[in-house]
Design an enzyme around this catalytic site. Structure first.
Site, PDB file in Angstrom:
ATOM      1  N   SER A  50       0.830  -1.203   0.000  1.00 22.13           N
ATOM      2  CA  SER A  50       0.000   0.000   0.000  1.00 22.13           C
ATOM      3  C   SER A  50       0.867   1.257   0.000  1.00 22.13           C
ATOM      4  CB  SER A  50      -0.910   0.026   1.225  1.00 22.13           C
ATOM      5  OG  SER A  50      -1.781  -1.076   1.225  1.00 22.13           O
TER       6      SER A  50
HETATM    7  N1  SAH Z   1      -0.748  -4.727   4.054  1.00 24.34           N
HETATM    8  C1  SAH Z   1      -0.120  -5.063   2.782  1.00 24.34           C
HETATM    9  C2  SAH Z   1      -1.043  -4.724   1.622  1.00 24.34           C
HETATM   10  C3  SAH Z   1      -0.980  -5.782   0.594  1.00 24.34           C
HETATM   11  S1  SAH Z   1      -2.207  -5.681  -0.663  1.00 24.34           S
HETATM   12  C4  SAH Z   1       1.220  -4.374   2.655  1.00 24.34           C
HETATM   13  O1  SAH Z   1       1.480  -3.424   3.410  1.00 24.34           O
HETATM   14  O2  SAH Z   1       2.024  -4.788   1.823  1.00 24.34           O
HETATM   15  C5  SAH Z   1      -3.501  -6.674   0.002  1.00 24.34           C
HETATM   16  C6  SAH Z   1      -3.145  -8.095   0.369  1.00 24.34           C
HETATM   17  O3  SAH Z   1      -4.381  -8.751   0.731  1.00 24.34           O
HETATM   18  C7  SAH Z   1      -2.547  -8.928  -0.755  1.00 24.34           C
HETATM   19  O4  SAH Z   1      -1.338  -9.476  -0.303  1.00 24.34           O
HETATM   20  C8  SAH Z   1      -3.599 -10.019  -1.008  1.00 24.34           C
HETATM   21  O5  SAH Z   1      -3.042 -11.260  -1.394  1.00 24.34           O
HETATM   22  C9  SAH Z   1      -4.294 -10.102   0.338  1.00 24.34           C
HETATM   23  N2  SAH Z   1      -5.640 -10.675   0.327  1.00 24.34           N
HETATM   24  C10 SAH Z   1      -6.611 -10.542  -0.617  1.00 24.34           C
HETATM   25  N3  SAH Z   1      -7.722 -11.211  -0.254  1.00 24.34           N
HETATM   26  C11 SAH Z   1      -7.446 -11.784   0.965  1.00 24.34           C
HETATM   27  C12 SAH Z   1      -8.197 -12.612   1.869  1.00 24.34           C
HETATM   28  N4  SAH Z   1      -9.448 -13.005   1.612  1.00 24.34           N
HETATM   29  N5  SAH Z   1      -7.590 -13.006   3.022  1.00 24.34           N
HETATM   30  C13 SAH Z   1      -6.326 -12.620   3.316  1.00 24.34           C
HETATM   31  N6  SAH Z   1      -5.571 -11.858   2.494  1.00 24.34           N
HETATM   32  C14 SAH Z   1      -6.124 -11.435   1.339  1.00 24.34           C
END
Ligand code: SAH
Length: 213
Positions: free
Chosen positions: A64
């Site tokens: 993000s």
């Molecule tokens: N907090 C992270 C943001 C990553 S983007 C950072 O700082 O890097 C969002 C993430 O949510 C992705 O890695 C994606 O694989 C995950 N995601 C999507 N759907 C999900 C679900 N149902 N359960 C857990 N993770 C999920």
């Protein structure tokens, strides 16, 4: 890659950029000054790691944007020792910001590749979430509930009911809701049945994917 004075300087600048964009919680800004974001990214992004931008982290996912991380963290209003559930571990950057604020983090990632990579990285860096779970964040973590804070870091087409159910009374859930783009939404649990809801601006996240099996 290492963390150097030069990186620290870039983080101080980033914190200033975020303050100018409206982040006022000094503890959140301090966490941004502390967590070495460049180490959460592929080395090819090192020079850009302290720009206020999202970057790819593999498996079609992104880390993000720092403003988004700071905005969500500020909305959560965490204090040390609180029990927090994070949905979407991804690169682990948001997790690290929460750990730096001395909270107890339980975090779930549904992409195995990212889960494994971030697990190794946390071990190497000495970041210790209470639990790093490979699974479906839609379901939350019923065995560990309730949580004082819940943060969702992917765009949710609708608010998963289990997450509301796993919030303690007085607890806060911060979740971007929407399909194409999302409205940052804060739920505060007032009682067993009542939730206060606030909508706080538009963002764009990768989608929260539900596990249908
Ligand atoms: N907090 C992270 C943001 C990553 S983007 C950072 O700082 O890097 C969002 C993430 O949510 C992705 O890695 C994606 O694989 C995950 N995601 C999507 N759907 C999900 C679900 N149902 N359960 C857990 N993770 C999920």
């Amino acid at each position: 890659m290492r963390d150097t004075i030069k990186h620290r300087g870039m983080r101080n600048n980033l914190a200033e950029v975020l303050a100018n964009k409206g982040i006022i919680d000094e503890k959140v800004l301090d966490a941004i000054r502390e967590v070495p974001r460049h180490l959460f990214l592929d080395s090819s992004f090192e020079a850009h790691a302290y720009q206020d931008k999202a970057f790819p982290i593999g498996a079609d996912q992104t880390i993000s944007q720092p403003y988004t991380v700071a905005f969500q963290t500020e909305l959560l209003q965490v204090s040390p020792g609180q029990k927090i559930l994070e949905i979407g571990t991804g690169s682990g950057y948001q997790t690290a910001v929460l750990l730096t604020l001395r909270t107890k983090v339980y975090t779930i990632e549904r992409q195995q590749e990212l889960f494994k990579k971030t697990k190794l990285f946390f071990g190497k860096m000495g970041y210790r979430p209470r639990k790093l779970v490979f699974g479906d964040g839609y379901k939350g973590l019923p065995d560990e509930a309730p949580f004082e804070r819940i943060i969702v870091t992917a765009g949710a087409p609708e608010v998963p009911k289990p997450l509301l159910a796993q919030l303690s009374i007085g607890g806060r859930l911060v979740i971007p809701v929407g399909i194409e783009d999302q409205i940052m939404t804060l739920f505060i649990r007032k009682s067993e049945k009542e939730f206060e809801k606030k909508e706080l601006g538009n963002f764009r996240f990768v989608p929260l994917l539900e596990n249908k099996n």
